[in-house]
Motif scaffolding. Structure first.
Motif, PDB file in Angstrom:
ATOM      1  N   ALA A 353       1.259  -1.093  -0.149  1.00 21.05           N
ATOM      2  CA  ALA A 353       0.423  -0.206  -0.225  1.00 21.05           C
ATOM      3  C   ALA A 353       0.330   1.148   0.156  1.00 21.05           C
ATOM      4  CB  ALA A 353      -0.938   0.495   1.102  1.00 21.05           C
ATOM      5  N   ALA A 354       2.269   1.633   0.209  1.00 20.53           N
ATOM      6  CA  ALA A 354       2.675   2.152   0.217  1.00 20.53           C
ATOM      7  C   ALA A 354       3.158   2.637  -1.322  1.00 20.53           C
ATOM      8  CB  ALA A 354       4.432   2.111   0.979  1.00 20.53           C
ATOM      9  N   GLN A 355       3.075   4.006  -1.176  1.00 19.70           N
ATOM     10  CA  GLN A 355       3.664   4.930  -2.336  1.00 19.70           C
ATOM     11  C   GLN A 355       5.221   4.915  -1.965  1.00 19.70           C
ATOM     12  OE1 GLN A 355       1.829   8.695  -3.543  1.00 19.70           O
ATOM     13  NE2 GLN A 355      -0.255   7.607  -2.506  1.00 19.70           N
ATOM     14  N   VAL A 356       5.679   5.187  -1.189  1.00 21.70           N
ATOM     15  CA  VAL A 356       7.212   5.513  -1.494  1.00 21.70           C
ATOM     16  C   VAL A 356       7.966   4.703  -0.023  1.00 21.70           C
ATOM     17  CG1 VAL A 356       7.592   7.657  -0.010  1.00 21.70           C
ATOM     18  CG2 VAL A 356       8.877   7.055  -1.604  1.00 21.70           C
ATOM     19  N   THR A 357       9.241   4.148   0.233  1.00 26.36           N
ATOM     20  CA  THR A 357      10.163   3.904   0.871  1.00 26.36           C
ATOM     21  C   THR A 357      11.171   5.098   1.510  1.00 26.36           C
ATOM     22  OG1 THR A 357      10.035   1.919  -0.719  1.00 26.36           O
ATOM     23  CG2 THR A 357      12.065   1.964   1.650  1.00 26.36           C
ATOM     24  N   ALA A 358      10.421   5.055   3.315  1.00 28.69           N
ATOM     25  CA  ALA A 358      11.843   4.942   4.056  1.00 28.69           C
ATOM     26  C   ALA A 358      13.214   4.918   3.795  1.00 28.69           C
ATOM     27  CB  ALA A 358      11.502   5.884   4.675  1.00 28.69           C
ATOM     28  N   GLY A 359      14.295   5.736   3.642  1.00 31.59           N
ATOM     29  CA  GLY A 359      15.631   4.251   4.381  1.00 31.59           C
ATOM     30  C   GLY A 359      15.977   4.375   2.816  1.00 31.59           C
ATOM     31  N   GLY A 360      17.148   3.510   3.354  1.00 35.14           N
ATOM     32  CA  GLY A 360      17.456   2.727   1.988  1.00 35.14           C
ATOM     33  C   GLY A 360      19.104   2.804   1.693  1.00 35.14           C
ATOM     34  N   ILE A 361      19.916   2.834   0.886  1.00 34.78           N
ATOM     35  CA  ILE A 361      21.580   2.745   0.950  1.00 34.78           C
ATOM     36  C   ILE A 361      21.514   3.931   1.845  1.00 34.78           C
ATOM     37  CG2 ILE A 361      23.026   2.671  -0.276  1.00 34.78           C
ATOM     38  CD1 ILE A 361      22.239   0.324  -0.446  1.00 34.78           C
ATOM     39  N   ASP A 362      22.822   4.059   2.376  1.00 36.31           N
ATOM     40  CA  ASP A 362      23.433   5.304   3.068  1.00 36.31           C
ATOM     41  C   ASP A 362      24.248   6.011   2.352  1.00 36.31           C
ATOM     42  OD1 ASP A 362      24.537   6.992   5.004  1.00 36.31           O
ATOM     43  OD2 ASP A 362      24.722   5.272   6.367  1.00 36.31           O
ATOM     44  N   VAL A 363      23.116   7.319   2.151  1.00 31.74           N
ATOM     45  CA  VAL A 363      23.622   8.102   1.259  1.00 31.74           C
ATOM     46  C   VAL A 363      25.282   8.591   1.747  1.00 31.74           C
ATOM     47  CG1 VAL A 363      22.130   9.298   0.366  1.00 31.74           C
ATOM     48  CG2 VAL A 363      22.804  10.671   2.613  1.00 31.74           C
ATOM     49  N   ARG A 364      26.137   8.680   3.065  1.00 29.86           N
ATOM     50  CA  ARG A 364      27.448   8.497   3.025  1.00 29.86           C
ATOM     51  C   ARG A 364      28.569   8.149   2.250  1.00 29.86           C
ATOM     52  NH1 ARG A 364      27.281   7.835   9.781  1.00 29.86           N
ATOM     53  NH2 ARG A 364      26.242   5.681   8.857  1.00 29.86           N
ATOM     54  N   ASP A 365      28.134   7.047   1.581  1.00 24.81           N
ATOM     55  CA  ASP A 365      29.270   6.154   0.785  1.00 24.81           C
ATOM     56  C   ASP A 365      29.243   6.914  -0.566  1.00 24.81           C
ATOM     57  OD1 ASP A 365      29.899   5.586   3.155  1.00 24.81           O
ATOM     58  OD2 ASP A 365      28.618   3.390   3.275  1.00 24.81           O
ATOM     59  N   ILE A 366      27.818   8.453  -0.888  1.00 24.15           N
ATOM     60  CA  ILE A 366      27.951   8.237  -1.871  1.00 24.15           C
ATOM     61  C   ILE A 366      27.926   9.711  -2.273  1.00 24.15           C
ATOM     62  CG2 ILE A 366      25.990   8.842  -3.454  1.00 24.15           C
ATOM     63  CD1 ILE A 366      24.444   6.894  -2.202  1.00 24.15           C
ATOM     64  N   ASN A 367      28.690  10.129  -3.557  1.00 25.46           N
ATOM     65  CA  ASN A 367      29.161  12.058  -3.935  1.00 25.46           C
ATOM     66  C   ASN A 367      27.621  12.261  -4.320  1.00 25.46           C
ATOM     67  OD1 ASN A 367      29.877  13.693  -5.030  1.00 25.46           O
ATOM     68  ND2 ASN A 367      32.181  13.135  -5.375  1.00 25.46           N
ATOM     69  N   PRO A 368      27.562  13.408  -3.552  1.00 26.12           N
ATOM     70  CA  PRO A 368      26.309  14.200  -3.241  1.00 26.12           C
ATOM     71  C   PRO A 368      25.821  15.112  -4.775  1.00 26.12           C
ATOM     72  CG  PRO A 368      27.491  15.825  -2.179  1.00 26.12           C
ATOM     73  CD  PRO A 368      27.991  14.781  -1.680  1.00 26.12           C
ATOM     74  N   HIS A 369      27.106  15.237  -5.425  1.00 25.93           N
ATOM     75  CA  HIS A 369      27.399  15.848  -7.032  1.00 25.93           C
ATOM     76  C   HIS A 369      27.086  15.032  -7.968  1.00 25.93           C
ATOM     77  CE1 HIS A 369      28.799  19.580  -4.043  1.00 25.93           C
ATOM     78  NE2 HIS A 369      29.988  18.856  -3.575  1.00 25.93           N
ATOM     79  N   THR A 370      27.384  13.486  -8.007  1.00 30.51           N
ATOM     80  CA  THR A 370      27.801  13.087  -9.138  1.00 30.51           C
ATOM     81  C   THR A 370      26.370  10.867  -9.030  1.00 30.51           C
ATOM     82  OG1 THR A 370      29.600  11.853  -7.972  1.00 30.51           O
ATOM     83  CG2 THR A 370      30.332  13.855  -9.447  1.00 30.51           C
ATOM     84  N   MET A 371      26.646  11.403  -8.061  1.00 29.99           N
ATOM     85  CA  MET A 371      25.897   9.837  -7.061  1.00 29.99           C
ATOM     86  C   MET A 371      26.779   8.853  -7.316  1.00 29.99           C
ATOM     87  SD  MET A 371      22.733  11.249  -6.533  1.00 29.99           S
ATOM     88  CE  MET A 371      23.339  12.368  -5.758  1.00 29.99           C
ATOM     89  N   GLU A 372      27.793   8.752  -7.660  1.00 31.15           N
ATOM     90  CA  GLU A 372      28.942   8.090  -7.069  1.00 31.15           C
ATOM     91  C   GLU A 372      29.580   7.447  -5.645  1.00 31.15           C
ATOM     92  OE1 GLU A 372      33.017   7.147  -9.790  1.00 31.15           O
ATOM     93  OE2 GLU A 372      32.529   8.704  -9.708  1.00 31.15           O
ATOM     94  N   SER A 373      29.168   6.124  -6.263  1.00 30.79           N
ATOM     95  CA  SER A 373      29.351   5.840  -4.427  1.00 30.79           C
ATOM     96  C   SER A 373      31.178   5.674  -4.729  1.00 30.79           C
ATOM     97  CB  SER A 373      30.072   3.981  -4.872  1.00 30.79           C
ATOM     98  OG  SER A 373      30.485   3.140  -4.429  1.00 30.79           O
ATOM     99  N   THR A 374      31.151   5.740  -3.304  1.00 29.17           N
ATOM    100  CA  THR A 374      32.975   6.996  -2.620  1.00 29.17           C
ATOM    101  C   THR A 374      33.519   5.021  -2.259  1.00 29.17           C
ATOM    102  OG1 THR A 374      32.307   7.298  -0.846  1.00 29.17           O
ATOM    103  CG2 THR A 374      31.976   8.627  -1.907  1.00 29.17           C
ATOM    104  N   LEU A 375      33.323   4.337  -2.305  1.00 22.40           N
ATOM    105  CA  LEU A 375      33.110   3.037  -1.938  1.00 22.40           C
ATOM    106  C   LEU A 375      34.134   2.484  -3.490  1.00 22.40           C
ATOM    107  CD1 LEU A 375      30.830   1.735   0.522  1.00 22.40           C
ATOM    108  CD2 LEU A 375      33.367   2.954   0.774  1.00 22.40           C
ATOM    109  N   VAL A 376      33.087   2.182  -4.732  1.00 18.74           N
ATOM    110  CA  VAL A 376      33.423   1.488  -5.882  1.00 18.74           C
ATOM    111  C   VAL A 376      33.444   2.431  -6.564  1.00 18.74           C
ATOM    112  CG1 VAL A 376      32.882  -0.499  -6.976  1.00 18.74           C
ATOM    113  CG2 VAL A 376      32.224  -0.398  -4.614  1.00 18.74           C
ATOM    114  N   PRO A 377      34.613   2.755  -7.550  1.00 21.58           N
ATOM    115  CA  PRO A 377      34.281   3.880  -8.424  1.00 21.58           C
ATOM    116  C   PRO A 377      33.702   3.654  -9.893  1.00 21.58           C
ATOM    117  CG  PRO A 377      36.449   3.472  -7.747  1.00 21.58           C
ATOM    118  CD  PRO A 377      36.124   2.565  -7.267  1.00 21.58           C
ATOM    119  N   GLY A 378      33.259   4.099 -10.560  1.00 22.12           N
ATOM    120  CA  GLY A 378      31.888   3.416 -11.011  1.00 22.12           C
ATOM    121  C   GLY A 378      30.916   3.322 -11.168  1.00 22.12           C
TER     122      GLY A 378
END
Length: 413
Positions: A353-378
Motif C-alpha cells: 500500500a505504500a507509495q514510497v520507501t523511507a530508508g535505503g542505501i546510506d548516502v554517506r558513501d555516495i558523492n552528492p554531486h555525481t551520485m557516484e559511490s565513494t567505495l566503488v568507482p564507476g
C-alpha cells in the motif's frame, strides 16, 4: 550521435530514475543498456499521481525531503530543479499545468503520456532495453563491471547505475533487490520502512465508521508534543485512517514507532472553527431545537454514521436524551472530541500500500554531486534506492529526475 564503445553503461532498473539517467547518459554519447526485471519499463510511473503523474512541485524547498542526511539531496536538486524538469518534459511534448499546493501534472492528465515520451526518447537515442532481465550479481572487475542476469547471461559495463527503487509497491517490481546488490559491493543500508502510507489504529469501533470521509486536520503527537500536522480529506478505514494528510504524516509516525515511541494521531473533525466559535455554534443549534435527542441534533452537520461513535467516545452514555438535558461538562467533552479526537497508532499499512520507501542505501558513501559511490568507482545510484524520500506532491519524482540527471551526466562524460 555515434555511440562510444569505450563508455558502456548498464542501468539496473527501468523506472523513473533509471529511464531518466539512461536518457541523460545517452545524450552525451554513451552506449546505454537498461536491465529491467519486469515485462516492461516504467510500470510505477503509470501509478504515480493516481494515474496522472505528479511530475514535480513548484515549491522545491529542501524541507520536503527526508532521510538521515536530507541535505545530501541539495546538490542534485540544484543541478536539475523543478523548472528544468518542466522544461525537459515540455521539449519532449508534455504540456504541463499547476494545481493546488504547487503540484505539476501533464496537461493530458495521463501518466502514460510521460512514460510514452521517455520510451520514445530512449528509442531515439538507441538505448537498448532488456526486459525480464533481473540482475542477480554485480562484480567489480579490472576494466569495469560484470553483471549476471537471472538466466545466467553475463553483461560487461564500464559503469553501472543502480536505480532499482526501494520496497514500496512490490507488485510493480520494487522488492528491495537493489539493496542486496549494493550491500555485496560494500554499501551500508539504512533500514527501510513504508512512507506515504495509511496508518493502523487500535480502536475496536473502526468497522462502524469505515468509509466515512470528511475535510479535517490530522496531527502526530508523541509525549504530548505535536510533531507534524496536515489538512485535507481524511478517510476512516476498517484498519485505521487514510487520506492525503495521513500520507504526509505517515513517515513521522513510522519513524517514531521504529524508535519504540507511543504515537497518537490527533484528528480534528471540525477544523474550520476555533473552539469558542464551535461552542457558540453548537449552543445555537441546541437552543433552536431543545427537544431533539443529542444524536439527531447533529444531522446535517456531521456524518450520521459517525455521530453515535463520536458521542460514546466523548463519554455520553445516553445519546438519545434531549439536548436540553446536556450538562456543561457533556457539552465541553463533545466540543473537545470534535477538535481533539485521539487514536493510538499501532503501525502502518504494508509495503503493497505504500507509495514510497523511507530508508535505503546510506548516502554517506555516495558523492552528492555525481551520485557516484565513494567505495566503488564507476558505481552510481539514482532514485528511491538511496536514503532520500520526499513528501507527497511530486517530490519523489523530482528526486528521481534530479538524481538520475546527476548520475547520467557524470556517467555519460
Amino acid at each position: 550521435m555515434a555511440k562510444d564503445e569505450r563508455n558502456k553503461i548498464a542501468v539496473v532498473g527501468g523506472g523513473a530514475a533509471g529511464l531518466f539517467a539512461a536518457v541523460i547518459a545517452a545524450r552525451q554519447g554513451a552506449q546505454v543498456t537498461i536491465l529491467e526485471k519486469n515485462q516492461r519499463v516504467g510500470k510505477k510511473i503509470l501509478a504515480t499521481g493516481n494515474g496522472r503523474c505528479n511530475l514535480t512541485n513548484m515549491d522545491m524547498h529542501i524541507s520536503h525531503f527526508h532521510g538521515l542526511y536530507p541535505k545530501f539531496s541539495y546538490s542534485a536538486l540544484h543541478q536539475f530543479d523543478n523548472i528544468k524538469a518542466i522544461d525537459f518534459f515540455e521539449h519532449l511534448g508534455i504540456s504541463h499545468k499547476v494545481e493546488d499546493e504547487g503540484k505539476v501534472f501533464p496537461f493530458s492528465n495521463q501518466a502514460s503520456s510521460v512514460l510514452d515520451v521517455l520510451r520514445y526518447e530512449a528509442e531515439r537515442l538507441g538505448i537498448e532495453t532488456r526486459v525480464e532481465s533481473e540482475v542477480k550479481e554485480i562484480r567489480k572487475i579490472a576494466k569495469g563491471f560484470e553483471l549476471t542476469v537471472k538466466d545466467g547471461t553475463k553483461i560487461f559495463a564500464h559503469r553501472v547505475i543502480l536505480a532499482t527503487g526501494g520496497k514500496a509497491a512490490p507488485n510493480l517490481g520494487s522488492d528491495g533487490s537493489g539493496y542486496v546488490l549494493a550491500e555485496k559491493l560494500g554499501h551500508r543500508l539504512v533500514e527501510p520502512f513504508p512512507a506515504l502510507v495509511q496508518l493502523k489504529l487500535a480502536e475496536p469501533f473502526l468497522k462502524q465508521i469505515k468509509g466515512i470521509k470528511f475535510e479535517g486536520e490530522a496531527e502526530i503527537i508523541v509525549h504530548e508534543k505535536s510533531l507534524v500536522k496536515a489538512q485535507g480529506e481524511l478517510l476512516f478505514t476498517e484498519y485505521g485512517i487514510s487520506g492525503p494528510p495521513i500520507f504526509q504524516l505517515s513517515r513521522t509516525a513510522a519513524e517514531q514507532l521504529k524508535k519504540k515511541q507511543k504515537v497518537w494521531v490527533k484528528v480534528k473533525i471540525v477544523h474550520h472553527l476555533a473552539k469558542e466559535e464551535l461552542g457558540s455554534y453548537l449552543d445555537k443549534r441546541w437552543q433552536d431545537s431543545p427537544e431533539k435527542n443529542i444524536s439527531f441534533s447533529f444531522v446535517g452537520f456531521l456524518n450520521k454514521q459517525l455521530v453515535p461513535v463520536l458521542l460514546k467516545q466523548a463519554g455520553l452514555n445516553d445519546i438519545n436524551k434531549p439536548v436540553k438535558q446536556l450538562t456543561i461538562q457533556e457539552k465541553e467533552r463533545i466540543i473537545t472530541i470534535l477538535q481533539d479526537w485521539r487514536f493510538e497508532v499501532t503501525g502502518t499499512n504494508t509495503w503493497t500500500a505504500a507509495q514510497v520507501t523511507a530508508g535505503g542505501i546510506d548516502v554517506r558513501d555516495i558523492n552528492p554531486h555525481t551520485m557516484e559511490s565513494t567505495l566503488v568507482p564507476g558505481l552510481f545510484f539514482a532514485g528511491e534506492i538511496m536514503d532520500i524520500d520526499g513528501d507527497c506532491g511530486g517530490y519523489n519524482l523530482q528526486w528521481a529526475w534530479s538524481s538520475g540527471y546527476a548520475a547520467g551526466k557524470e556517467c555519460g562524460r
